[in-house]
Scaffold this motif. Structure first.
Motif, PDB file in Angstrom:
ATOM      1  N   GLY A 194       4.115 -12.426  12.986  1.00  0.00           N
ATOM      2  CA  GLY A 194       4.048 -10.980  13.074  1.00  0.00           C
ATOM      3  C   GLY A 194       4.290 -10.331  11.729  1.00  0.00           C
ATOM      4  N   GLY A 195       3.771  -9.132  11.588  1.00  0.00           N
ATOM      5  CA  GLY A 195       4.126  -8.303  10.456  1.00  0.00           C
ATOM      6  C   GLY A 195       3.275  -8.522   9.233  1.00  0.00           C
ATOM      7  N   PHE A 196       3.851  -8.089   8.149  1.00  0.00           N
ATOM      8  CA  PHE A 196       3.073  -7.946   6.936  1.00  0.00           C
ATOM      9  C   PHE A 196       2.751  -9.267   6.240  1.00  0.00           C
ATOM     10  N   GLN A 197       3.573 -10.228   6.438  1.00  0.00           N
ATOM     11  CA  GLN A 197       3.336 -11.443   5.670  1.00  0.00           C
ATOM     12  C   GLN A 197       2.060 -12.128   6.108  1.00  0.00           C
ATOM     13  N   THR A 198       1.564 -11.742   7.255  1.00  0.00           N
ATOM     14  CA  THR A 198       0.325 -12.372   7.699  1.00  0.00           C
ATOM     15  C   THR A 198      -0.900 -11.587   7.263  1.00  0.00           C
ATOM     16  N   GLN A 199      -0.672 -10.567   6.485  1.00  0.00           N
ATOM     17  CA  GLN A 199      -1.802  -9.820   5.957  1.00  0.00           C
ATOM     18  C   GLN A 199      -2.733 -10.780   5.224  1.00  0.00           C
ATOM     19  N   PRO A 200      -3.990 -10.517   5.346  1.00  0.00           N
ATOM     20  CA  PRO A 200      -4.928 -11.400   4.649  1.00  0.00           C
ATOM     21  C   PRO A 200      -4.815 -11.238   3.139  1.00  0.00           C
ATOM     22  N   LEU A 201      -4.172 -10.157   2.719  1.00  0.00           N
ATOM     23  CA  LEU A 201      -4.056  -9.932   1.289  1.00  0.00           C
ATOM     24  C   LEU A 201      -3.047 -10.886   0.694  1.00  0.00           C
ATOM     25  N   ARG A 202      -3.479 -11.714  -0.197  1.00  0.00           N
ATOM     26  CA  ARG A 202      -2.560 -12.625  -0.874  1.00  0.00           C
ATOM     27  C   ARG A 202      -1.986 -11.921  -2.085  1.00  0.00           C
ATOM     28  N   HIS A 203      -1.097 -12.601  -2.733  1.00  0.00           N
ATOM     29  CA  HIS A 203      -0.466 -11.994  -3.903  1.00  0.00           C
ATOM     30  C   HIS A 203      -1.475 -11.599  -4.974  1.00  0.00           C
ATOM     31  N   ASP A 204      -2.511 -12.404  -5.083  1.00  0.00           N
ATOM     32  CA  ASP A 204      -3.527 -12.099  -6.101  1.00  0.00           C
ATOM     33  C   ASP A 204      -4.179 -10.750  -5.839  1.00  0.00           C
ATOM     34  N   ASP A 205      -4.476 -10.539  -4.569  1.00  0.00           N
ATOM     35  CA  ASP A 205      -5.096  -9.266  -4.221  1.00  0.00           C
ATOM     36  C   ASP A 205      -4.165  -8.111  -4.541  1.00  0.00           C
ATOM     37  N   LEU A 206      -2.891  -8.338  -4.224  1.00  0.00           N
ATOM     38  CA  LEU A 206      -1.917  -7.276  -4.483  1.00  0.00           C
ATOM     39  C   LEU A 206      -1.847  -6.978  -5.980  1.00  0.00           C
ATOM     40  N   LYS A 207      -1.867  -8.027  -6.754  1.00  0.00           N
ATOM     41  CA  LYS A 207      -1.827  -7.838  -8.211  1.00  0.00           C
ATOM     42  C   LYS A 207      -3.020  -7.011  -8.665  1.00  0.00           C
ATOM     43  N   GLU A 208      -4.139  -7.376  -8.102  1.00  0.00           N
ATOM     44  CA  GLU A 208      -5.358  -6.648  -8.451  1.00  0.00           C
ATOM     45  C   GLU A 208      -5.211  -5.157  -8.130  1.00  0.00           C
ATOM     46  N   MET A 209      -4.676  -4.903  -6.977  1.00  0.00           N
ATOM     47  CA  MET A 209      -4.511  -3.509  -6.567  1.00  0.00           C
ATOM     48  C   MET A 209      -3.550  -2.786  -7.501  1.00  0.00           C
ATOM     49  N   LEU A 210      -2.489  -3.499  -7.901  1.00  0.00           N
ATOM     50  CA  LEU A 210      -1.503  -2.867  -8.778  1.00  0.00           C
ATOM     51  C   LEU A 210      -2.098  -2.549 -10.149  1.00  0.00           C
ATOM     52  N   ASP A 211      -3.074  -3.374 -10.526  1.00  0.00           N
ATOM     53  CA  ASP A 211      -3.669  -3.168 -11.846  1.00  0.00           C
ATOM     54  C   ASP A 211      -4.723  -2.081 -11.837  1.00  0.00           C
ATOM     55  N   SER A 212      -5.127  -1.668 -10.679  1.00  0.00           N
ATOM     56  CA  SER A 212      -6.238  -0.711 -10.616  1.00  0.00           C
ATOM     57  C   SER A 212      -5.790   0.646 -11.143  1.00  0.00           C
ATOM     58  N   ASN A 213      -6.742   1.528 -11.286  1.00  0.00           N
ATOM     59  CA  ASN A 213      -6.421   2.849 -11.816  1.00  0.00           C
ATOM     60  C   ASN A 213      -6.047   3.831 -10.721  1.00  0.00           C
ATOM     61  N   LYS A 214      -6.401   3.463  -9.509  1.00  0.00           N
ATOM     62  CA  LYS A 214      -6.202   4.432  -8.430  1.00  0.00           C
ATOM     63  C   LYS A 214      -4.760   4.370  -7.929  1.00  0.00           C
ATOM     64  N   ASP A 215      -4.143   5.541  -7.882  1.00  0.00           N
ATOM     65  CA  ASP A 215      -2.778   5.606  -7.367  1.00  0.00           C
ATOM     66  C   ASP A 215      -2.697   5.169  -5.914  1.00  0.00           C
ATOM     67  N   SER A 216      -3.755   5.507  -5.167  1.00  0.00           N
ATOM     68  CA  SER A 216      -3.695   5.189  -3.742  1.00  0.00           C
ATOM     69  C   SER A 216      -3.651   3.679  -3.538  1.00  0.00           C
ATOM     70  N   LEU A 217      -4.390   2.957  -4.384  1.00  0.00           N
ATOM     71  CA  LEU A 217      -4.368   1.499  -4.259  1.00  0.00           C
ATOM     72  C   LEU A 217      -3.014   0.940  -4.665  1.00  0.00           C
TER      73      LEU A 217
END
Lengths: 1172, 418
Positions: A85-108
């Motif tokens: 249950g919960g967030f750890q089962t998100q399909p988003l892996r750490h790599d994806d999260l890193k990518e999102m953090l690097d993006s320019n969009k605040d929402s991401l």
């Protein structure tokens, strides 16, 4: 769903969301309305709102709102697959999260951060994202920033090097012009536990400590313990900062800095001196959590700086008058001193210097008291412990009410409060007695609460309330909760040991429990009975026999062992049964539990020593069995005992003493509360709760022998010089009323009062103004502070005036001057009193409470006098013997006409509110009139002939000693449930009579007698009076006893008329009707009668009824009816009497009483009184 | 002070953890689980536990345990009170305090916890201050946020923290200015078998919903303030004014809040609105029992008793109940042994009655004690103590607000012993 949709959280169900909103809007009307909708105003209220506002309002209640609006739907299917249950089962892996953090969009970025925080919340490791996250520390978006902070605080410790990357951002923040940004930067900077930045932190804290904004200073105070835990070596520097912040005058900082003080340097009590008064004065405005910390710290401080207020217990009453020394000067002071000494009364005490409370000590007590009304349980508890540890005994009572209130709170709060109440109730039982019923147990209470309540009930048990408590216990025994039943049985045992009167009753009750079906109950009873029997075994051989029989049935080892021990110990009382029990036990020896086996060996040894003829073989058999037991303890014991008791040639010297060893008298066990002596821990603390010292616990020091220099608390800021000048001014004011004569005093008093009134008014309004503007200007604070001080002083001054008021009255009273004059005084002081009443509630309370007992008598007298002028006196039936006596007699008689519950020895400082209303105003009315400070002991009450007196012993049968008694209708102070019987002894013989006392009291069950103190000498021709108390148990059964002199004994008996078995209570007309409505049917007795010719006016009826029965008049609108009310003395059942008159002397008498027997008898008595 | 917080559901899963100082492994909760297993009921778990290195203080709210880890001496009530405040805040923000609600709003929960404690010491616990910093979730906003990348965090800086009245935010504006007060009284009573009251007290609370613009200064006075035995106030109430004049004077927080609670103790005569006639008996032979309960009005002050409900916790041996109710309906849950009789309105002409037989487990000894009855009821428009608000005045603002007061009496812990 496309990936984009997923990321943006704008899935298909956005449409659904709107739908749900709509449906909710519809459903809302009948659904949950905001707390307060007046029934008619509901529609209007809603229509006033805009539709989308409604949505705003509503959505708080719907799940799935918030940042992850779509998360819910998205997650549902995933959870099934993932299982966890919960967030750890998100399909988003750490790599994806890193990518999102690097993006320019605040929402991401925000979305990524939310997921990361959710991972942290679930306890998942997200540390490898550190580099990607830390980059965003400078992000513009506030929420992203906040979440980054959250992440940093969590992981900085693990990745110290990378964390350093963020430091410069915070350093920049520390310089921001906005105070909130400065504060939050400092907060995060101090929260990341990286040792390298200690110097930076130190610098930042120092800077922030002198920041303009109090909020930043508060944050600095918070940062101090953080830095201290990171690097304890900074302590000295930190103490400097603490010292600086302690001097801060804003409420915002006070709580936080004291918290820092407690964590870093609790031993540096000297830092507090200069800030003590300020902290006391700010306390009420500090936020709740800070209050708790400050109060706890001040408790410790006060213990080191002030004297024990209870050191001189006889002087307790004036605990409240300690302030006066503050203005300490000249005669005024001396006069007070004298007065105090008068109060102290005891000649021996007169020389000792009375305890005077330090004004700072008083300040603390006074300023914390309002906090008992806090909504926060922790604050209430903190004040309660402060009062328990610091207040004079007479004042501690105020906390009981607040603690009892907390019992309605959450069960965890109850648990902690009850633990503390249990400790307090051992030391100060009287405090909680009035609230006994609040500790009654409900079947729905959790077991741990039940057990604690039981503990409190047991602690509160005394002679007067034990019967009610035992009745309550009886219900508990039947409970389904067996642990609770076991605890109850133990509680009964403890009551029985503590209160000898009920020992037999308890024992009988417990013996009955032996036939209970539940084995646990039986076992517990056996253990308790064993302890009880040990106190007086000779009386109870039948119980021992009964228990011997139980060995066949009881299987619980502890119980079996207890029985065996009992039989062995008291084998002489059961000589026949004991050997038989041993025989049975020998048979089953091998199957018994270890503790039982040990007791069998014990029993055998004891029997062998007392009755070796019968038991020799048995003993040997048992010892042989034991010799081969598996348990080495048992083998050892058997070997040891064999050596000891069986005489052989080489047996040691000890065997001679075997009998002494085994059959020595054993002291009875003392059943003690587990909460005894727990109060050496500061109450309310974790250590107290666990009864073990917790880490970081600061011991509560003992009171110092001599008070340290109080001047250390003086503050030498200009404020103080101002103050002193004011003080001078004040002194002048104080003196004025003192010198002016009491007659011409009202002028100045009034003006002073009104002045102080305005002061307090302005104080509160200034407080609001200040808060309204939200300005932080130090000056205004100071001003209000000093104003407050001024008010306080004024208050004290008032108090003094009150004293002054009291004095003249008192003098005239003691002189027994003409009634005229007295009345004048009273008339004058009364309105004055009522004026001052409204402002000085607080003083009043404490005063009235502390002087409760003493004021009772004096009040009553004063009240009586007031009445006198209103009432036309009727002719006394008998001419009184002495004029002086007449005075007191009349008072007494009339007292019964006063509808005042107050004259009862109130069991508590607490009176029922209806009465408080009256009594409060009365107390204040009368306070000025309190006549003499000496407490009227029952023994000094003069006999009265208007009260019907009865002969107890005739002169002839008494061989010269004649005794008369009457029911004085005074509350019997040692025990409120007793009727006071006043006896007058006259020695008509020619020789002295000595040692008059009571012996051999024979009573019906339930009745009790409190004997009068022995009269040592009654010279010939003299008279003496004494007061005894009898609890007739609401029956008219006679109390029989022997009256003994040094030579003779006389059998006498006292039988009360039913009218004396009650005491007056005050009811209003409505209450009377209400009560009467509840006592209909069987409880109502109505009788028609024709009134005696002399008794046709209202006054005569009132007089006759109150003579016949100790009732008080109830005010009544119609003049055709007279109503009276009282309660029976023992059980407190209401007795209501109505006499309705009709034409020509016809009348109807109605008596409503729960106790039918009393009702019938009372009808008879009143009937007689009215018709003859 | 408070070191860490764990939220634990009724199954014993830790679903949220927050540390304010260094991280403490969640294995520390094992001590708690041990104690939890020992106690049969979750309510019976000791609120304070001692482990070799830590102390665990927990509360049980809405089927969740809030477990805090403490390392040094701290007043236990301080922690307990704070944990309840946390739960209250969740309730206030999300309208509930269950596992699912918290998991759904985990980010906001985390932000809240971050603001509420600093290094384990409470920082901002006033709901007004918190709401300025972190906006409560709201569907419309979340839609907008997701589209625009907006956030839950307030744009403006939380000024409330700085003011001397942290409970009220500045610049409040309403078109309709209203102030409503609910006086709710609960009767706690124990009535014994014969119908006599063993103990009875009243617990009252005045809840307010104030929506007034600006900085109003309110005073509320009572007809009979002396009735109140003991009171506790919201911090906004000026205590001195109450002490001297028995008037509540306060600058109200914005929105809903509890103005005061009061207590009228057992030393007073408390009117008991209903009486209960009951007979419950278990027979040795035939393993069955009988039950007969009738309820009638006693002192209702002429008002109707509504929402009447009787709950009986039956002994374990009772297998099933076969009853007929003259009014309302009953349910018997044989797993929890809970008999609930929902009556509704009490009709004084035709008293509601529940009677019938109970079937018992055979071979089990009969219960010694009859179960006690817990009564629920509600009386509208009546404060059973007789407390009356006499007036409410507003100073400091010029508009005329709409004011309303409502009274309700409920049964609190109302128990009839049988």
């Amino acid at each position: 769903m496309t990936a984009m949709q997923k990321l943006l959280q704008l899935p298909v169900n956005a449409v659904n969301m709107v739908k749900t909103v709509q449906s909710q809007v519809q459903g809302q009307e009948e659904d949950k309305s905001p707390v307060l909708t007046p029934d008619s105003g509901q529609q209007a209220w809603y229509s006033a709102l805009q539709p989308d506002e409604l949505r705003h309002l509503r959505s708080g209640g719907t799940g799935g709102g918030g940042g992850g609006g779509g998360d819910q739907e998205e997650r549902a299917p995933l959870e099934e697959g993932g299982g966890g249950g919960g967030f750890q089962t998100q399909p988003l892996r750490h790599d994806d999260l890193k990518e999102m953090l690097d993006s320019n969009k605040d929402s991401l970025k925000l979305e990524a951060m939310k997921r990361i925080v959710a991972m942290i919340a679930r306890g998942k490791n997200a540390s490898d994202l550190f580099p990607a996250v830390v980059k965003n520390v400078a992000c513009k978006n506030i929420e992203v920033k906040k979440l980054v902070y959250v992440y940093l605080v969590r992981y900085a410790e693990e990745q110290q090097d990378l964390a350093l990357l963020s430091i410069s951002t915070f350093q920049r923040g520390l310089k921001d012009p906005n105070q909130l940004i400065r504060a939050s930067a400092l907060r995060v900077l101090s929260s990341i536990r990286v040792t390298i930045i200690v110097p930076i932190m130190m610098l930042a804290i120092k800077e922030a400590a002198s920041d303009m904004s109090p909020y930043v200073r508060k944050t600095a105070a918070h940062a101090i313990p953080k830095l201290y835990s990171l690097d304890p070596e900074q302590k000295d520097q930190l103490i400097e900062v603490i010292e600086k912040l302690l001097a801060d005058k804003t409420t915002l900082v006070a709580g936080s800095v004291v918290m820092a003080f407690e964590e870093v340097c609790p031993e540096r009590i000297d830092l507090i001196h200069k800030n003590y008064r300020k902290l006391c004065n700010l306390l009420i405005d500090v936020e709740e959590w800070g209050q708790v910390v400050i109060i706890n710290m001040l408790t410790r401080y006060a213990r080191t700086q002030f004297l024990n207020p209870n050191i001189n217990e006889s002087l307790l009453e004036e605990g409240g008058s300690g302030d006066k020394t503050f203005y300490g000067s000249d005669e005024d002071e001396d006069e007070d001193e004298e007065e105090k000494e008068k109060k102290a009364e005891a000649a021996a005490m007169a020389k000792r210097k009375p305890y005077v409370m330090d004004p700072d000590h008083r300040l603390l007590l006074r300023n914390t008291k309002p906090l008992l009304q806090s909504r926060n349980a922790a604050v209430v508890m903190a004040v309660a412990q402060l009062y328990f540890h610091l207040a004079p005994k007479a004042e501690v009572g105020v906390i009981a009410k607040a603690l009892v209130r907390l019992l309605r709170s959450h069960s965890e709060v109850q648990y902690v409060v009850l633990q503390n109440v249990a400790t307090m109730s051992i030391k100060r039982r009287g405090m909680f007695e009035p609230y006994l019923k609040s500790f009654y147990i409900r079947s729905t209470d959790p077991t741990q609460i039940k057990v604690l309540k039981l503990e409190v009930l047991t602690n509160l048990a005394n002679e007067t309330n034990i019967s009610t408590i035992l009745r309550e216990f009886q219900t508990y025994i039947k409970s389904m909760d067996k642990d609770f039943v076991a605890a109850t049985i133990q509680a009964i045992g403890r009551c029985a040991t503590n209160i000898s009167e009920v020992r037999d009753t308890c024992l009988n009750g417990l013996v009955q429990l032996l036939s209970n079906r539940d084995e646990l109950v039986v076992a517990e009873s056996v253990v308790v009975i064993k302890k009880l029997l040990q106190m007086q075994p000779e009386k109870h051989s039948d119980i021992i026999k009964h228990m011997a029989k139980l060995t066949d049935n009881i299987q619980v080892p502890m119980a079996r062992a207890s029985i065996l021990w009992l039989i062995g110990e008291y084998c002489e009382h059961v000589p026949k049964i004991a050997p038989d029990v041993l025989r049975k036990m020998a048979k089953s020896f091998t199957n018994e539990e270890d503790i039982v086996k040990l007791q069998i060996i014990n029993l055998a040894a004891k029997l062998y020593l007392t009755n070796s003829k019968q038991t020799k073989l048995l003993t040997q058999y048992v010892l042989n069995l034991a010799k081969y037991d598996q348990n080495y303890d048992i083998r050892d014991r058997a070997r040891f005992i064999r050596q000891l008791i069986v005489p052989t040639e080489k047996s040691g010297a000890l065997s001679k003493y075997a009998k002494k060893l085994f059959l020595a008298l054993k002291p009875a066990p003392i059943l003690e509360s587990p909460f005894k002596d727990r109060d050496h821990f500061q109450l309310g603390s974790l250590s107290h709760l666990l009864n073990a010292k917790a880490g970081g616990y600061q011991e509560l020091p003992d009171w110092p022998e001599a008070a340290p220099d109080p001047s250390v608390r003086n503050v030498e800021v200009p404020e103080w010089t101002k103050c002193s000048s004011r003080e001078k001014r004040k002194e002048k004011k104080v003196e004025k009323p003192f010198y002016t004569d009491s007659e011409g005093e009202s002028g100045p008093t009034e003006s002073a009062d009104s002045e102080s009134d305005s002061a307090s008014g302005s104080e509160s309004s200034s407080g609001s103004e200040e808060s309204g503007s939200g300005s932080e200007s130090e000056e205004s604070k100071e001003a209000s502070e000093s104003e407050e001080e001024e008010e306080e002083e004024e208050e004290e001054q008032k108090k003094k005036k009150k004293k002054d008021l009291k004095k003249p009255v008192q003098e005239s009273e003691s002189e027994q001057s003409s009634e005229e004059e007295e009345r004048k005084h009273q008339r004058k002081s009364k309105p004055r009193k009522s004026e001052s009443e409204s402002e000085s509630d607080e003083d009043e309370e404490s005063e009235s409470e502390s002087s409760q007992s003493e004021s009772e008598d004096s009040e009553s007298e004063a009240e009586v006098k007031k009445k006198k002028k209103v009432q036309t006196r009727t002719a006394e039936p008998k001419p009184p013997p002495k004029p002086l006596k007449k005075e007191s007699k009349k008072e007494k008689k009339e007292m019964s006409l006063l509808d005042l519950d107050d004259f009862e020895p109130a069991p508590s400082p607490q009176v029922t509110p209806v009465n408080t209303f009256l009594s409060n105003s009365l107390v204040t009315d009368l306070e000025g009139l309190s006549l003499s400070d000496s407490v009227l002991s029952p023994a000094t009450i003069a006999p009265s002939s208007t009260l019907k007196s009865y002969e107890l012993l005739h002169r002839i049968t008494g061989e010269g000693l004649s005794v008369e008694y009457c029911f004085s209708r005074q509350p019997f102070s040692p025990d409120a449930n007793m009727v006071a019987v006043q006896m007058q002894f006259t020695n008509n013989a020619s020789s002295d009579t000595k040692n008059l006392h009571i012996e051999d009291v024979k009573l019906q069950s339930g009745m009790r007698v409190k004997e009068f103190p022995e009269i040592e000498l009654l010279p010939a021709g003299e008279t003496a009076t004494a007061v005894m108390g009898i609890d007739f148990c609401d029956s008219t059964q006679a109390a029989n006893f022997q009256l003994c002199t040094h030579t003779r004994k006389f059998f006498v008996s006292i039988q009360p008329p039913v009218g004396e078995l009650m005491r007056p209570v005050f009811l209003t007309e409505n209450e009377f009707k209400k009560e009467q409505g509840q006592l209909m049917g069987m409880n109502e007795i109505t009788e028609k009668l024709t009134l005696d010719v002399k008794c046709r006016n209202e006054h005569a009826i009132v007089q006759r009824v109150t003579t016949a029965a100790n009732l008080s008049r109830v005010p009544c609108g119609s003049d055709k009816e007279c109503r009276f009310a009282g309660r029976t003395v023992t059980s407190g059942s209401l007795v209501l009497v109505t006499v309705a008159t009709k034409e020509e002397g016809a009348a109807q008498l109605t008596v409503n009483c729960e106790k039918m027997v009393i009702g019938t008898m009372l009808v008879k008595d009143i009937l007689q009184a009215l018709t003859q | 002070m408070i070191h860490s917080l764990f939220l634990i559901n009724h199954l014993g899963d830790i679903f949220l953890e927050k540390h304010w100082k260094s991280v403490i492994s969640r294995s520390v909760c094992d001590y708690f689980f041990e104690a939890r297993e020992k106690a049969v009921d979750p309510e019976n778990v000791p609120p304070v536990l001692q482990t070799p290195h830590h102390y665990l203080i927990s509360i049980y709210r809405g089927k969740l345990f809030f477990l805090s880890v403490i390392q040094t001496e701290v007043p236990p009530l301080f922690v307990i009170e704070f944990l309840h405040r946390v739960a209250d805040t969740f309730q206030d923000y999300f309208g509930g305090c269950s596992e699912s609600v918290i998991s759904d709003n985990v980010v906001i929960v985390y932000e809240l916890l971050e603001e509420m404690l600093d290094n384990g010491f409470p920082l901002a616990t006033e709901s007004n201050v918190l709401k300025e910093m972190i906006r409560p979730p709201n569907i419309l906003r979340s839609v907008v946020n997701t589209l625009t990348g907006g956030s839950n965090v307030g744009e403006t800086l939380p000024q409330g923290q700085l003011s001397n009245i942290p409970w009220r935010r500045a610049g409040v504006k309403y078109t309709n200015n209203e102030a409503y007060f609910d006086v709710t009284e609960e009767i706690d009573a124990i009535v014994d078998k014969s119908g006599t009251t063993v103990s009875a007290e009243i617990q009252g609370v005045i809840e307010a919903c104030v929506k007034l613009s600006g900085m109003p200064d309110l005073t509320m006075s009572f007809m009979n303030p002396r009735l109140l035995d003991d009171v506790s106030f919201h911090p906004c109430v000026r205590f001195r004014r109450w002490e001297s004049e028995r008037i509540l004077s306060f600058i109200p927080p914005d929105g809903n809040f509890t103005l005061m609670t009061y207590h009228i103790s057992s030393q007073n005569l408390v009117a008991i609105p209903v009486y209960v006639k009951q007979s419950i008996s278990f027979f040795e032979a035939g393993s069955c029992g009988r039950l007969d309960i009738t309820i009638g009005p006693k002192q209702t002050m002429g008002k109707t008793v509504e929402d009447l409900k009787v709950t009986v916790h039956m002994p374990k041996a009772v297998l099933n109940a076969n009853l007929t109710a003259s009014q309302g309906n009953y349910t018997y849950d044989f797993t929890t042994k809970l008999l609930v009789w929902d009556i509704g309105k009490l009709n004084p002409q035709k008293l509601p009655n529940l009677r019938g037989s109970l079937s018992m487990q055979t071979g089990v000894p009969n219960p010694e004690e009859n179960p006690s009855l817990n009564i629920d009821l509600k009386i509208q428009q009546l404060a059973i103590s007789g407390l009356k608000v006499s007036r409410l005045d507003m100073y400091g603002e010029t508009y005329k607000p709409f004011k309303g007061v409502k009274y309700v009496t409920k049964a609190g812990k109302f128990q009839v012993r049988t």
